[in-house]
Design an enzyme around this catalytic site. Structure first.
Site, short mmCIF file in Angstrom:
data_model
loop_
_atom_site.label_atom_id
_atom_site.label_comp_id
_atom_site.label_asym_id
_atom_site.label_seq_id
_atom_site.Cartn_x
_atom_site.Cartn_y
_atom_site.Cartn_z
N GLU A 118 0.83 -1.21 0.00
CA GLU A 118 0.00 0.00 0.00
C GLU A 118 0.87 1.27 0.00
O GLU A 118 0.56 2.23 -0.69
CB GLU A 118 -0.96 0.00 1.21
CG GLU A 118 -1.91 -1.20 1.27
CD GLU A 118 -2.77 -1.38 0.01
OE1 GLU A 118 -3.07 -0.37 -0.66
OE2 GLU A 118 -3.11 -2.53 -0.30
N ASP A 181 3.70 -4.44 -5.92
CA ASP A 181 4.33 -5.64 -5.36
C ASP A 181 5.86 -5.52 -5.42
O ASP A 181 6.55 -5.79 -4.44
CB ASP A 181 3.90 -6.89 -6.14
CG ASP A 181 2.52 -7.41 -5.72
OD1 ASP A 181 1.99 -6.92 -4.70
OD2 ASP A 181 1.99 -8.28 -6.42
ZN LIG Z 1 -2.84 -3.00 -4.63
#
Ligand SMILES: [Zn+2]
Length: 267
Positions: A118, A181
């Protein structure tokens, strides 16, 4: 493309080439939009009000933020009292994690991995690019011009209110998800955690999907499949770094004793 639009786009480009990324939204506007969105979320989402849990969450978050590149956003970390495994980032800093993540995680690096993903969305300005796309797709030139012209956050914030109602912000592109990611994994490792935590959480999601599809539906609707994400991350994984702490286990034990988290209401 009309000539007027070309002109507006050129203004936008010249304003943001420094950032190396095309955006019609300044960092200040993004922060303002996120502040308003967060006030709205606070009205609608039940928050876990446990001082020890919140303090712990903020400490994890701040360790990641110290490693983040990009604008100095006012990051904040809040916990939604929902059982579904999910987390989300609002433009310009606010991050929410569902209590269900802490219940499902078996060690600290897994929770830190979710937060790192996030933080990466925010640091990479994914909300600004989503907003830019939304503006170009949906809005008339009048509003676009007003947002660029007034120099403040009011126009953008107004436009954002409309997008948020449609959930635009919570849906990033697949490319944005993959980037979050990759960048998140780097943040996680630089902040001293074992990068495997991120992959382990995806494995928990896969198991959960088989056992109780409803609890992960939300996550799957807004993210690429865990298998795809695991395969892409695996290449960058090396063992090393913190996997777990006593604090995590004590916060988790504390939460397991609290009233169980709620089920998130469906639209
Ligand atoms: Zn996401």
């Amino acid at each position: 493309m009309t000539r007027a639009l070309v002109t507006v786009l050129a203004v936008g480009l010249s304003a943001t080439t420094l950032a190396g990324q095309f955006s019609l939204v300044s960092v200040e506007q993004e922060i303002e939009i996120g502040r308003e969105a967060n006030a709205q979320v606070r009205k609608e989402v039940p928050e876990v009000r446990d001082a020890a849990a919140n303090q712990y969450l903020r400490a994890l978050g701040q360790r990641l933020v110290q490693q983040a590149t990009g604008p100095k956003y006012p990051y904040s970390f809040s916990m939604a009292d929902y059982r579904e495994i999910n987390a989300f980032a609002l433009p310009g800093g606010p991050i929410w994690i569902h209590r269900g993540v802490l219940h499902a995680a078996t060690n600290e690096s897994q929770v830190a991995g979710v937060l790192a993903h996030e933080v990466a969305h925010i640091a990479q300005r994914h909300a600004a690019s989503q907003l830019t796309k939304g503006m170009m797709a949906n809005l008339g030139l009048g509003l676009l011009g007003a947002v660029l012209g007034n120099g403040g956050g009011a126009g953008a914030a107004q436009a954002a209110a409309g997008f948020l109602a449609n959930g635009v912000f919570l849906k990033f592109s697949r490319d944005d998800e993959r980037e979050a990611d990759q960048v998140g994994l780097q943040l996680l490792r630089r902040a001293g955690w074992d990068g495997r935590g991120m992959v382990e959480l995806f494995e928990i999601l896969q198991r959960e999907a088989k056992r109780n599809p409803g609890s992960v539906e939300l996550f799957f609707s807004s993210h690429p499949s865990p298998q795809d994400r695991i395969s892409r991350l695996q290449a960058g994984l090396r063992p090393g770094g913190t996997r777990d702490t006593k604090q995590f286990q004590s916060v988790k034990a504390r939460m397991l004793k609290m009233t169980p988290p709620r089920t998130m209401p469906r639209e």
